[in-house]
Design an enzyme around this catalytic site. Sequence first.
Site, mmCIF file in Angstrom:
data_model
loop_
_atom_site.group_PDB
_atom_site.id
_atom_site.type_symbol
_atom_site.label_atom_id
_atom_site.label_comp_id
_atom_site.label_asym_id
_atom_site.label_seq_id
_atom_site.Cartn_x
_atom_site.Cartn_y
_atom_site.Cartn_z
ATOM 1 C CE LYS A 30 -2.426 1.788 3.569
ATOM 2 N NZ LYS A 30 -2.279 3.245 3.457
ATOM 3 C CG ASP A 59 -4.702 4.597 1.219
ATOM 4 O OD1 ASP A 59 -5.817 5.056 0.947
ATOM 5 O OD2 ASP A 59 -4.287 4.466 2.393
ATOM 6 C CE LYS A 61 -7.619 6.818 3.528
ATOM 7 N NZ LYS A 61 -6.151 6.618 3.512
ATOM 8 C CG ASP A 64 -11.499 17.807 -6.309
ATOM 9 O OD1 ASP A 64 -12.356 18.643 -6.694
ATOM 10 O OD2 ASP A 64 -10.333 18.125 -6.053
ATOM 11 C CB THR A 119 -9.908 2.554 10.886
ATOM 12 O OG1 THR A 119 -8.757 2.971 10.161
ATOM 13 C CG2 THR A 119 -10.628 1.487 10.115
ATOM 14 N NE ARG A 209 0.622 3.182 13.016
ATOM 15 C CZ ARG A 209 -0.307 4.021 13.456
ATOM 16 N NH1 ARG A 209 0.040 5.005 14.268
ATOM 17 N NH2 ARG A 209 -1.570 3.885 13.101
HETATM 18 O O1 C5P Z 1 0.093 1.541 10.877
HETATM 19 P P1 C5P Z 1 -1.321 1.078 10.616
HETATM 20 O O2 C5P Z 1 -1.430 -0.438 10.548
HETATM 21 O O3 C5P Z 1 -2.308 1.705 11.560
HETATM 22 O O4 C5P Z 1 -1.609 1.618 9.148
HETATM 23 C C1 C5P Z 1 -2.894 1.654 8.590
HETATM 24 C C2 C5P Z 1 -2.793 2.277 7.225
HETATM 25 O O5 C5P Z 1 -4.084 2.280 6.655
HETATM 26 C C3 C5P Z 1 -2.301 3.717 7.190
HETATM 27 O O6 C5P Z 1 -1.506 3.851 6.022
HETATM 28 C C4 C5P Z 1 -3.563 4.552 7.064
HETATM 29 O O7 C5P Z 1 -3.363 5.721 6.314
HETATM 30 C C5 C5P Z 1 -4.451 3.597 6.266
HETATM 31 N N1 C5P Z 1 -5.893 3.789 6.396
HETATM 32 C C6 C5P Z 1 -6.550 3.781 7.618
HETATM 33 N N2 C5P Z 1 -7.903 3.957 7.674
HETATM 34 C C7 C5P Z 1 -8.610 4.099 6.547
HETATM 35 C C8 C5P Z 1 -7.962 4.080 5.307
HETATM 36 C C9 C5P Z 1 -6.594 3.908 5.269
HETATM 37 O O8 C5P Z 1 -5.904 3.610 8.634
HETATM 38 N N3 C5P Z 1 -9.928 4.198 6.590
#
Ligand code: C5P
Length: 228
Positions: A30, A59, A61, A64, A119, A209
């Site tokens: 991603k 990703d 998103k 617009d 999320t 992470r």
């Molecule tokens: O580090 P972590 O596992 O929390 O990363 C989640 C990834 O998913 C991040 O890159 C974040 O930008 C992305 N994301 C998210 N919630 C969303 C869409 C994308 O956390 N609804």
Amino acid sequence: MKLCISLDLPSAKENLAIVKEIKDFDVWLKVGLRSYIRDGKEFLEDLKAINPKFKIFLDLKLYDIPNTMADAAEEISKFGLVDIFNVHASAGENAMQTVMERIKDIPNRPLVLAVTALTSFDNESFKAIYNEDISTKATKLAKDTYNSGVDGVVCSAFESLDIKKNTSDSFITLCPGIRPFGEDAGDQKRVADIPFAKENSVDFIVVGRPIYKDTNPKDVVKKILENI
Ligand code: C5P
């Protein structure tokens, strides 16, 4: 269920180092705003050069006016490097339909997903903006997405099953906020582990992470793949 790894590190060099370590695994990568703004299309090419079998989820998103979103979607689709990209469902059905109409004839077009609710929202902070409970609104946005011909949604694992029930089993759910083995949530408010994601028919788990902050990312990826 597929694993999608977030490449959110501060430099292309660090992201590529992790990707090289896991080059033989069947995973999705991603590329988010941070990497794409800094490293651009060339970074996508660098990832494919490490292993052409890697699938890429861009990703960004998109949000617009419909024509501007469709312009961006067309450019992304024409790269021929991206397997999934996403838009915000709250941009509206007209915007999503315009995007799908614009890319429908591009050979091997990417799959398109729409973000329902981020999320990082808990119910209270979500309600302050949208005046509705997160789960109710996420399902409504997912139905709009489905009706617009979009391939699936980005949602939390908590909504995946309900969304499928209200749309179709084949409607894709991709879920961030995954802490595979109960790791630290960070800024995510609604986190789920692998068994929960499985029970809720999640198609893609997104993990950042817990992988790249670990001292041995390759082992974490291996362990996740053994469990999904
Ligand atoms: O580090 P972590 O596992 O929390 O990363 C989640 C990834 O998913 C991040 O890159 C974040 O930008 C992305 N994301 C998210 N919630 C969303 C869409 C994308 O956390 N609804």
